[in-house]
Design a protein around this motif. Structure first.
Motif, PDB file in Angstrom:
ATOM      1  N   ASP A  28      53.526  65.741  31.037  1.00  0.00           N
ATOM      2  CA  ASP A  28      54.239  64.805  30.166  1.00  0.00           C
ATOM      3  C   ASP A  28      55.228  63.996  31.007  1.00  0.00           C
ATOM      4  O   ASP A  28      56.023  64.550  31.750  1.00  0.00           O
TER       5      ASP A  28
ATOM      6  N   GLY B 242      46.131  67.218  28.285  1.00  0.00           N
ATOM      7  CA  GLY B 242      47.514  67.648  28.080  1.00  0.00           C
ATOM      8  C   GLY B 242      47.580  69.005  27.422  1.00  0.00           C
ATOM      9  O   GLY B 242      48.399  69.859  27.798  1.00  0.00           O
TER      10      GLY B 242
ATOM     11  N   ALA C 268      56.933  61.217  29.365  1.00  0.00           N
ATOM     12  CA  ALA C 268      57.521  60.321  28.368  1.00  0.00           C
ATOM     13  C   ALA C 268      58.915  59.853  28.770  1.00  0.00           C
ATOM     14  O   ALA C 268      59.302  58.708  28.513  1.00  0.00           O
TER      15      ALA C 268
ATOM     16  N   ALA D  13      55.280  63.743  23.473  1.00  0.00           N
ATOM     17  CA  ALA D  13      54.895  63.731  24.889  1.00  0.00           C
ATOM     18  C   ALA D  13      54.057  62.494  25.183  1.00  0.00           C
ATOM     19  O   ALA D  13      53.426  61.912  24.297  1.00  0.00           O
ATOM     20  N   ARG D  14      54.054  62.094  26.438  1.00  0.00           N
ATOM     21  CA  ARG D  14      53.167  61.024  26.906  1.00  0.00           C
ATOM     22  C   ARG D  14      52.353  61.579  28.062  1.00  0.00           C
ATOM     23  O   ARG D  14      52.885  61.949  29.098  1.00  0.00           O
ATOM     24  N   TYR D  15      51.041  61.592  27.878  1.00  0.00           N
ATOM     25  CA  TYR D  15      50.155  62.167  28.881  1.00  0.00           C
ATOM     26  C   TYR D  15      49.409  61.117  29.707  1.00  0.00           C
ATOM     27  O   TYR D  15      48.718  61.464  30.660  1.00  0.00           O
TER      28      TYR D  15
END
Length: 451
Positions: free
Chosen positions: A104, A97, A106, A149-151
């Protein structure tokens, strides 16, 4: 692998590749994995996904890990990354990321998708406040990640301290069920060793110094002493550390394995120990839930294996101890994917309970999806036993992912593991001598940290 990749790639180099952020018109996705054992399950899922959506998913595997790293590095430079990557959870996705390799998502991970993931691993792939803070130094390999963020999203979960036994060898020694306690486990080892002195013992990749500590002694200590007593073994208080009566008790219990180690265990890697077990050179083998797939690759059928979590002492503080689940692998959308929306549909599809259960059976691995009460009908007894070993309450679960706040800053598990190896299997030191060395190691780390 993740660290090597991060030193080569940067967000700027990827931006130059000109990846699209739209969903694209193509109906074909590409996914890469480093797990050969996952390929069949992923391809079966892809066939069902195409029936449902009309979207084709091509699964490609690159093994071993270093070949996978090389493939990602070279492809990131040329803009030829796939749409979806399977990654090592809780570390690799953050490096990717920060480098701009993965995007990202999320905002998309919510509702039914998020609700299906096991609570214990739901935060895996998310940049929490703590993870963001750890990445703030410019020297951090994941410097540049975005808070919130979500990777990645978890695909498989597992834990350490899983015991595998050869059913045929057990039957020859008159054993028909998994040991329920530490005492029963030792009795089973004694029986199989007596029946077959050459291959009736226990294998574990002790060449990797930390395995004896993290896969056996620590979950054993947690079960015997409880959470607080276990954590105090690593503290500054000598009345509660390894030199204390509690520490001596736990080390004595660990030392009870000494007569049963397979010859040469101290020189075996994890894979070599697992292969020895698959070849019939030992009756018991300690690994993780992920070991089952490796055993299958090496010729063992899941139905020929009895699997169970390392048993707890009968009279310990936590006799019903469970082994906490960790996210092992996850799925990420590459930043250059021209079909990010379809890629996320594919990732959501893999989290659906029936799809996840079928994948688990094909891969001999535990999915991150919460499967519910009927999972045993699909998974079979061996995989079900692995799933059950991770089910517990916050009070009775040994969590290998727990933070190190109870240990001295800079504490290295390999150092403690080396000391333990001199106790067993090498028999170079007694239990009191080992306790003294571990206590001195703790004190040295606390002193070095100025605490």
């Amino acid at each position: 692998m993740a660290l090597a990749t991060a030193t080569v790639l940067s967000a700027g180099s990827l931006a130059a590749c000109g990846g699209s952020s739209g969903s694209g018109d193509s109906k074909s996705l590409t996914m890469w994995t480093f797990k050969q054992s996952h390929v069949t399950g992923l391809r079966h899922a892809a066939a069902e996904f195409k029936k449902k959506t009309g979207i084709d998913v091509q699964i490609q595997a690159y093994t071993p890990d270093d070949a996978y790293a090389t493939k990602i590095q070279s492809s990131a430079k040329t803009g030829n990354l796939p749409d979806v990557l399977e990654i090592h959870s809780d570390g690799e996705e953050r490096v990717f990321g920060a480098a701009g390799i993965v995007s990202d998502f999320a905002g998309d991970f919510k509702g039914a998708w998020a609700d299906r993931i096991q609570p214990a691993v739901k935060e895996s792939g998310l940049i929490t406040e703590a993870r963001f803070k750890d990445a703030e130094p410019k020297t951090a390999k994941d410097h540049g990640i975005v808070k919130g963020a979500r990777y990645s999203v978890p695909l498989t979960v597992g834990t350490f301290g899983t015991v595998y036994a050869n059913k045929k060898k057990l039957a020859a020694a008159g054993i028909t069920k998994a040991p329920a306690t530490w005492e029963e486990f030792l009795a089973a080892l004694k029986a199989t060793k007596a029946k077959d002195s050459a291959s009736g013992g226990l294998s574990l990749g002790l060449k990797v110094q930390s395995t004896g500590l993290t896969w056996v002694l620590q979950p054993l200590a947690f079960a015997q002493l409880g959470q607080q007593g276990y954590e105090k073994l690593f503290g500054k208080d000598k009345s509660a550390d390894f030199s204390s009566p509690n520490g001596l008790k736990v080390l004595s219990m660990y030392n009870e394995l000494t007569p049963y180690w397979m010859a040469g265990s101290q020189s075996l890697t994890i894979d070599q120990a697992d292969q020895a077990f698959a070849q019939g050179k030992s009756t018991f083998n300690i690994g993780g839930t992920f070991t089952l797939a490796f055993l299958k690759e090496n010729g063992m059928k899941p139905e020929d294996v009895l699997a169970f979590g390392l048993p707890a002492p009968e009279n310990g503080a936590v006799p019903d101890r469970a082994l906490g689940a960790l996210a092992l692998t996850g799925l990420s959308v590459t930043a250059t994917s021209k079909q990010p929306d379809n890629a996320k549909k594919w990732m959501q599809f893999l989290s659906e309970p029936k799809v996840a259960a079928d994948f688990a059976k094909d891969a001999s691995d535990i999915p991150a999806t919460e499967l519910g009460a009927d999972s045993a009908k699909v998974l079979g007894p061996t995989l079900t036993a692995l799933v059950e070993s991770t089910k517990g309450t916050p009070q009775n679960t040994y969590d290998p992912a727990r933070g190190n706040e109870f240990r001295a800053p800079g504490y290295e598990q390999d150092d403690a593991g080396t000391i333990l190896a001199d106790l067993t299997p090498l028999k170079q030191f007694t239990v009191p001598e080992t306790a003294k060395k571990l206590s001195e190691l703790n004190a040295a780390y606390w002193k070095a940290a100025g605490q």
